[in-house]
Design an enzyme around this catalytic site. Structure first.
Site, PDB file in Angstrom:
ATOM      1  N   SER A  92       0.808  -1.224   0.000  1.00  0.00           N
ATOM      2  CA  SER A  92       0.000   0.000   0.000  1.00  0.00           C
ATOM      3  C   SER A  92       0.839   1.272   0.000  1.00  0.00           C
ATOM      4  CB  SER A  92      -0.974   0.041   1.186  1.00  0.00           C
ATOM      5  OG  SER A  92      -1.543   1.309   1.322  1.00  0.00           O
ATOM      6  N   TYR A 155       6.808   3.511  -0.264  1.00  0.00           N
ATOM      7  CA  TYR A 155       6.646   2.104  -0.642  1.00  0.00           C
ATOM      8  C   TYR A 155       7.465   1.786  -1.888  1.00  0.00           C
ATOM      9  CZ  TYR A 155       4.531  -2.170  -2.441  1.00  0.00           C
ATOM     10  OH  TYR A 155       4.345  -3.443  -2.948  1.00  0.00           O
ATOM     11  N   ASN A 184      -0.719  -4.817  -9.896  1.00  0.00           N
ATOM     12  CA  ASN A 184      -2.120  -4.799  -9.449  1.00  0.00           C
ATOM     13  C   ASN A 184      -2.760  -6.186  -9.439  1.00  0.00           C
ATOM     14  OD1 ASN A 184      -1.613  -1.935 -10.851  1.00  0.00           O
ATOM     15  ND2 ASN A 184      -3.077  -1.717  -9.172  1.00  0.00           N
TER      16      ASN A 184
END
Length: 332
Positions: A92, A155, A184
């Site tokens: 995330s 991230y 994804n």
């Protein structure tokens, strides 16, 4: 899934870090089907025991509760292991922006601990979850492995550092490392709850609950949504490839097709309305763009096709239909 391997994995002992997570649990399940012995390491910060409960009756499955931030835990779980699939990470982009220190501790320090432990244990190969976020502000499409930009989030920095460390360990210590840049990923067991839920399970849950999904921006941002079974396939190929030229590098792990968020919601409403006709009429809410988001993401999978023999078995739509069915059966 067919056994397309060069190296025979059956009877191998494979460690899956983060094995109780979304991707990790799917990997554990498939490796057991391939007659491997599987060691699962998880600290259950994001992983869930219910993701792996059905594996407990298999004599070839072993769960060890531990934390990759502790070197002694990493050393314990790598003993006697042939291969490592390193999936443990704090995902995330928004989470990393809210708390960069913890993301760095897990994704960088934890990664380094695992590399050191794997080297000490003479593990044959170290496969790790890399990320499409590494492409950063690079505007070129499709994304090709050797053309990246500046990271746009903490991230993204952590995942790029993983690639740098893996490269140094392969050059310095002769380790075999392969990074898989996930694009994804979605599918069964991906958690729809929590502040940092991924977009597909989040939207599915909203629609099942007859609530309006919220799209950040105008909905024309696009992603290369990749079904979990393609990701499992890539991990098996990376584990088993025997061609030395395929090692010590990174691969896009994707389907190779772009879908906008508006298109995604359209597909979800279409597939879910087969179970509940009212879902077709639910309106979408549009909000502000999210900090750190890449506008468009599309992978070139030519390198994986060429060096690993990767041919994704599920299109985005095929995967979405399967995922929607799983969520309908498990969220109702």
């Amino acid at each position: 899934m067919e056994k397309l391997m060069d190296i025979k994995l059956n009877n191998s002992t494979i460690l899956v870090t983060g094995g109780a997570g979304f991707i990790g649990s799917n990997l554990c399940e498939e490796l057991l089907k391939q007659d491997c012995k599987v060691v699962c390491l998880d600290n259950f910060s994001t992983g869930k025991i219910e993701n792996i409960l059905h594996l407990f009756d298999n004599k070839n499955f072993k769960l060890i509760v531990g934390d990759i931030r502790k070197i002694e835990d990493c050393q314990k779980v790598t003993k006697g292991v042939d291969y490592v699939l390193h999936e443990a990470a704090l995902g995330s982009v928004p989470r990393s922006i809210a708390d960069p220190i913890t993301s760095n501790d897990v994704n960088v320090s934890g990664f380094l601990n695992m590399l050191v432990a794997a080297r000490e244990a003479n593990v044959k190969r170290f496969i790790y979850a890399a990320s499409s976020s590494t492409y950063g502000d690079s505007k070129s499409l499709p994304k090709v492995e050797d053309v990246i930009g500046k990271p746009l989030s903490p991230y993204a920095i952590t995942k790029y550092v993983n690639e740098l460390y893996a490269d140094v360990f392969s050059r310095t210590y002769g380790m075999e490392c392969i990074g898989l840049r996930y694009f994804n990923v979605f599918g069964r067991r991906q958690d729809p709850n929590g502040a940092y839920a991924a977009v597909i399970p989040l939207f599915v849950k909203k629609l099942i609950d007859h609530e309006s999904p919220v799209i950040n921006g105008d909905g024309e941002y696009s992603r290369d949504f990749t079904y979990i079974k393609n990701v499992v396939q890539m991990n098996l190929l990376a584990l088993s490839v025997s061609d030395k030229s395929a090692l010590n590098t990174v691969y896009n792990t994707a389907y190779g097709e772009r879908t906008t968020l508006n298109q995604l919601v359209g597909y979800l409403k279409e597939y879910l309305s087969q179970y509940d006709s009212q879902i077709a009429n639910i309106e979408v809410i549009y909000g502000d763009n999210r900090s750190g988001d890449i506008p468009h993401s599309l992978a070139s999978i030519e390198k994986a096709e060429s060096l690993l023999g990767y041919h994704p078995q599920y299109s985005m739509k095929q995967g979405l239909k399967e995922a929607v069915q799983w969520y309908w059966e498990n969220l109702k």
